[in-house]
Design a protein around this motif. Structure first.
Motif, PDB file in Angstrom:
ATOM      1  N   VAL A 184       0.839  -1.208   0.000  1.00 43.76           N
ATOM      2  CA  VAL A 184       0.000   0.000   0.000  1.00 43.76           C
ATOM      3  C   VAL A 184       0.871   1.254   0.000  1.00 43.76           C
ATOM      4  O   VAL A 184       0.597   2.220  -0.728  1.00 43.76           O
ATOM      5  N   ALA A 219      -4.162  -0.133   6.824  1.00 39.23           N
ATOM      6  CA  ALA A 219      -4.501   1.141   6.185  1.00 39.23           C
ATOM      7  C   ALA A 219      -4.617   2.265   7.220  1.00 39.23           C
ATOM      8  O   ALA A 219      -4.139   3.385   6.992  1.00 39.23           O
ATOM      9  N   SER A 239      -5.388   0.935  -0.829  1.00 39.32           N
ATOM     10  CA  SER A 239      -5.626  -0.320  -0.111  1.00 39.32           C
ATOM     11  C   SER A 239      -6.852  -1.074  -0.624  1.00 39.32           C
ATOM     12  O   SER A 239      -7.110  -2.206  -0.204  1.00 39.32           O
TER      13      SER A 239
END
Length: 313
Positions: A135, A172, A195
């Motif tokens: 991510v 996240a 994400s």
């Protein structure tokens, strides 16, 4: 004298010359002496050079000649302390491994990867940190932000905050919190897009982390978003400076109170870009800032009215 200097852990203990009191001291590493730059007195001699005995002319050469391993990193589940077997088919001398031995080396690599993870907890941490790296790479975040996010995630694991929540949402949320902590805030929309998660889900996980870990993160300001938004819109430094000036004036007059920082930043950029003859449409800015065009128009009207700013047509 040499024995005394050998026991001295740091050279900085000597602050001034005992003869004249001067603080202009010169460390002569070739002669192994500490000399006063004013009176020329030799204060210490035969001191030990703590640096390496080899020279390196670039970063790659320095890395190859260093005898220490890689520094600790929180981005690996074992903090980088385990042995790494390179995937390049070369031996320690740089020679290519013969084809007849490659199958054996492949099995060694495979089993090495398996035994690095000893239990389910380590396996989950390894998966989570891999997701964190993925991510972060999509968002183009630097290493210090990734390290901070990894530390936040590890603290969440230690306090058992992962139970009942998906690994992806906590990862996240950790990235979002880390960005704010180091002063490089990213919008929830950016994190959600990278994400591939719902924004509300990340928001719930983030609030859970801040409450349980006592992160005490300061609210983001409109100024902190201006540089990154302008970069994505390919606007130069003049527009950045003008937008920051507009935000500062609006803040001093209390216009930004209770308003979303991304909306204020977007409106300031819209005004500044037009004033500096580098106009961008409200739609372009809205897509970058993650706000609606209506929000930009509302903030623009409030700021332009309070500051008496007119956009040239």
């Amino acid at each position: 004298m040499g024995d005394m200097m050998a026991k001295r852990p740091k050279e900085e203990f000597i602050k001034q010359c005992p003869e004249c009191g001067s603080t202009h001291l010169i460390w002569d590493y070739e002669r192994g002496e500490l000399v006063c730059g004013d009176c020329g007195a030799v204060i210490e001699d035969s001191f030990i050079d703590q640096g390496p005995e080899w020279r390196a002319f670039d970063a790659e050469q320095d890395e190859k000649r260093a005898r220490t391993g890689a520094p600790l990193t929180f981005l690996s589940h074992d903090k980088g302390l385990a042995t790494e077997i390179s995937w390049s088919n070369k031996d320690s001398y740089g020679k290519r491994i013969p084809h007849k031995n490659r199958a054996q080396i492949y099995r060694v690599r495979k089993w090495h990867q398996r035994i690095r993870v000893s239990n389910a907890a380590e396996r989950n941490l390894s998966v989570a940190l891999q997701e964190l790296n993925n991510v972060s790479s999509k968002m183009g975040l630097p290493k210090d932000v990734r390290e901070t996010a990894a530390i936040i995630y590890r603290k969440a694991v230690e306090k058992n905050l992962i139970r009942g929540r998906s690994i992806e949402s906590i990862v996240a949320a950790s990235i979002y919190a880390a960005c704010r902590k180091v002063g490089m805030p990213r919008t929830l929309d950016e994190v959600a897009k990278a994400s591939e998660l719902n924004k509300k889900k990340i928001g719930r996980a983030y609030r859970h982390l801040t409450k349980e870990l006592n992160l005490n993160l300061k609210p983001t300001t409109a100024t902190s978003y201006i540089t990154q938004f302008c970069s994505k819109l390919h606007l130069d430094k003049n527009v950045v400076n003008k937008a920051e000036e507009i935000v500062q004036q609006a803040t001093e007059r209390g216009i930004t109170s209770g308003k979303g920082p991304t909306g204020v930043a977007a409106a300031a950029i819209y005004i500044a870009a037009n004033m500096m003859n580098e106009p961008r449409t409200q739609k372009e800015i809205a897509e970058v800032a993650g706000v609606t065009e209506v929000t930009i128009r509302n903030r623009y009207k409030e700021i332009s009215s309070a500051l008496n700013v007119e956009i040239p047509k």
